[in-house]
Design a protein around this motif. Sequence first.
Motif, short mmCIF file in Angstrom:
data_model
loop_
_atom_site.label_atom_id
_atom_site.label_comp_id
_atom_site.label_asym_id
_atom_site.label_seq_id
_atom_site.Cartn_x
_atom_site.Cartn_y
_atom_site.Cartn_z
N LYS A 348 -7.01 -3.08 6.58
CA LYS A 348 -8.18 -3.00 7.46
C LYS A 348 -8.35 -4.29 8.26
O LYS A 348 -8.86 -4.27 9.38
CB LYS A 348 -9.42 -2.71 6.64
N ALA A 349 -7.93 -5.40 7.66
CA ALA A 349 -8.06 -6.69 8.35
C ALA A 349 -6.89 -6.95 9.31
O ALA A 349 -6.87 -7.99 9.97
CB ALA A 349 -8.14 -7.82 7.32
N GLY A 350 -5.95 -6.03 9.37
CA GLY A 350 -4.81 -6.20 10.26
C GLY A 350 -3.67 -7.01 9.68
O GLY A 350 -2.70 -7.31 10.37
N ASP A 351 -3.78 -7.36 8.40
CA ASP A 351 -2.72 -8.12 7.74
C ASP A 351 -1.70 -7.14 7.15
O ASP A 351 -1.66 -6.90 5.95
CB ASP A 351 -3.32 -9.00 6.64
N LEU A 352 -0.85 -6.59 8.02
CA LEU A 352 0.08 -5.57 7.57
C LEU A 352 1.16 -6.15 6.65
O LEU A 352 1.60 -5.48 5.71
CB LEU A 352 0.72 -4.87 8.77
N ALA A 353 1.58 -7.37 6.91
CA ALA A 353 2.59 -8.00 6.05
C ALA A 353 2.03 -8.21 4.64
O ALA A 353 2.69 -7.94 3.64
CB ALA A 353 3.06 -9.32 6.64
N GLY A 354 0.78 -8.69 4.56
CA GLY A 354 0.15 -8.87 3.26
C GLY A 354 -0.07 -7.56 2.54
O GLY A 354 0.10 -7.45 1.33
N ALA A 355 -0.47 -6.53 3.30
CA ALA A 355 -0.67 -5.21 2.70
C ALA A 355 0.64 -4.67 2.16
O ALA A 355 0.69 -4.13 1.05
CB ALA A 355 -1.25 -4.26 3.74
N ALA A 356 1.72 -4.83 2.92
CA ALA A 356 3.02 -4.33 2.47
C ALA A 356 3.45 -5.04 1.19
O ALA A 356 3.98 -4.41 0.26
CB ALA A 356 4.07 -4.53 3.56
N ARG A 357 3.22 -6.36 1.13
CA ARG A 357 3.57 -7.11 -0.07
C ARG A 357 2.81 -6.58 -1.28
O ARG A 357 3.37 -6.42 -2.37
CB ARG A 357 3.25 -8.59 0.12
N THR A 358 1.54 -6.26 -1.09
CA THR A 358 0.72 -5.78 -2.20
C THR A 358 1.11 -4.37 -2.62
O THR A 358 1.15 -4.05 -3.81
CB THR A 358 -0.77 -5.82 -1.83
N TRP A 359 1.42 -3.50 -1.65
CA TRP A 359 1.89 -2.16 -2.00
C TRP A 359 3.21 -2.26 -2.77
O TRP A 359 3.44 -1.49 -3.72
CB TRP A 359 2.08 -1.30 -0.75
N ARG A 360 4.07 -3.18 -2.39
CA ARG A 360 5.33 -3.35 -3.11
C ARG A 360 5.09 -3.80 -4.54
O ARG A 360 5.80 -3.39 -5.47
CB ARG A 360 6.24 -4.37 -2.39
N MET A 361 4.10 -4.66 -4.74
CA MET A 361 3.75 -5.09 -6.10
C MET A 361 3.33 -3.88 -6.94
O MET A 361 3.72 -3.76 -8.10
CB MET A 361 2.62 -6.12 -6.05
N SER A 362 2.57 -2.98 -6.35
CA SER A 362 2.12 -1.81 -7.08
C SER A 362 3.29 -0.89 -7.40
O SER A 362 3.40 -0.36 -8.51
CB SER A 362 1.07 -1.05 -6.25
N VAL A 363 4.19 -0.70 -6.45
CA VAL A 363 5.38 0.13 -6.70
C VAL A 363 6.21 -0.46 -7.83
O VAL A 363 6.72 0.27 -8.68
CB VAL A 363 6.22 0.26 -5.42
N ALA A 364 6.33 -1.78 -7.88
CA ALA A 364 7.14 -2.44 -8.90
C ALA A 364 6.61 -2.21 -10.31
O ALA A 364 7.35 -2.30 -11.28
CB ALA A 364 7.24 -3.94 -8.62
N THR A 365 5.32 -1.89 -10.44
CA THR A 365 4.76 -1.60 -11.76
C THR A 365 5.18 -0.22 -12.26
O THR A 365 4.98 0.11 -13.43
CB THR A 365 3.22 -1.64 -11.74
N GLY A 366 5.73 0.60 -11.37
CA GLY A 366 6.08 1.97 -11.73
C GLY A 366 5.22 3.00 -11.04
O GLY A 366 5.19 4.16 -11.43
N ASN A 367 4.51 2.60 -9.99
CA ASN A 367 3.62 3.50 -9.25
C ASN A 367 4.34 3.98 -7.99
O ASN A 367 4.10 3.50 -6.89
CB ASN A 367 2.33 2.76 -8.89
N MET A 368 5.23 4.95 -8.16
CA MET A 368 6.06 5.46 -7.07
C MET A 368 5.25 5.98 -5.89
O MET A 368 5.68 5.90 -4.74
CB MET A 368 6.96 6.57 -7.60
N PHE A 369 4.07 6.50 -6.17
CA PHE A 369 3.25 7.09 -5.11
C PHE A 369 3.01 6.10 -3.98
O PHE A 369 2.88 6.50 -2.81
CB PHE A 369 1.92 7.57 -5.69
N ARG A 370 2.93 4.83 -4.30
CA ARG A 370 2.60 3.82 -3.28
C ARG A 370 3.73 3.61 -2.27
O ARG A 370 3.53 2.91 -1.27
CB ARG A 370 2.22 2.51 -3.95
N LEU A 371 4.88 4.22 -2.50
CA LEU A 371 5.90 4.23 -1.45
C LEU A 371 5.36 4.88 -0.18
O LEU A 371 5.74 4.49 0.93
CB LEU A 371 7.14 4.99 -1.92
#
Length: 407
Positions: A348-371
Amino acid sequence: MAAAHPVPGIGEPDDYAQARELLTGPAAEVIMVPQTVEGHDRPAAERAAETDARWRVALEHGGDRPIQFLAGGQYLLQRYAAGAVAARAVLEAAADARRAGMPRMLPPGFLAAAAQDYLPDAEYDLLAPSARGSWVERVIETDLAIGARGLPGPLRLPRGGEGYELADYLEQHLLRERATVQPADSAWRAAIGWAEPAVLTQLGTAAALRGRFRPAAALFEAAIAAGETTGLRNLAWIYENAGEFERAAELCERSAGAWVPYARERLAEKAAAGYTTMDFRMWWADTEEGTRENGEWLGDDDALYEYSTRVEARLAAGDSHGADRVAAEAAADGWLAPLADLASTREKAGDLAGAARTWRMSVATGNMFRLLNLAGLREASGDEAGGDLIVRYGITVDGEPEPGLGV
């Protein structure tokens, strides 16, 4: 005495600090540590476990000797934190392998192959050519397998054992610390040559849940080739999701279960129609509580509220890295919502790089949906092809779109 390296976000009660001092302080040679926790000491230890994750681990894994477990654990953490880069690489590879589902006893050949991608290029370039094929064995034999102060080293070779065991305390610490980090490619590749077929299926599932469809397919294929067929349905899903309907249909025919006729009909219709759009219903899981996102633990809890509040406070203070750390702590405790909230806030703040990094962190936990969130970011930035690749084939270890399954 070297600085302690505690689990992130956990305090250090006086009784814990005293226990640590017993084995790591200057008087370690002369002070006797109580052999067991009995009588009135046991309730005190259990009270400490209510607020300190380390005491919980000690009581669970240390039996009736949690003080030795804790004090020895601090020594192991110091070994890890202050160790050579090569030593840390091997320990992180071992921890990631255990997190993904490898057995407790890790064969030397597996460790030698699994650790390769964990050693930075700069360190690898410093190795003598004659040592580049044996650096893992050397660091284990000359460092990690050697103990001190009456304690075993970070990697223990049991008498008569055929593999190394990662020290309990260090394993628990690294499982938490690396909960939002993707295992390296070498860890997945090494497993194919060393894991039992049933373990290959477990590892394939772990890879798929982390959005690593390419290594997942390779692991499932290896398990099936060895006669272990319980992963057929998951592998069929991976190929169907990639649009490779013919291979998915072949796998269905080798399987059994009530789902096969429906899958056979669905795949035939898709192949005949030249179907290319993904069926997102496959990305949802049906549970007793109803449909929910894969890998997401939903619900309300005081701990979740505390984590969310801490993330918000870090963001308000302009501490982006601090917000990441708190959200990662929450994920290590099973709460993934703070990562999702943090990523959404950054979007929402326009920080797409930061958002992508955080979604990747969630995927790495085993949360495939966040792909799907990662794919949406790609599409929002104008890279529709990249978003499509992520949905079909998952991501690379670096979070980039995977170009294909490659199996």
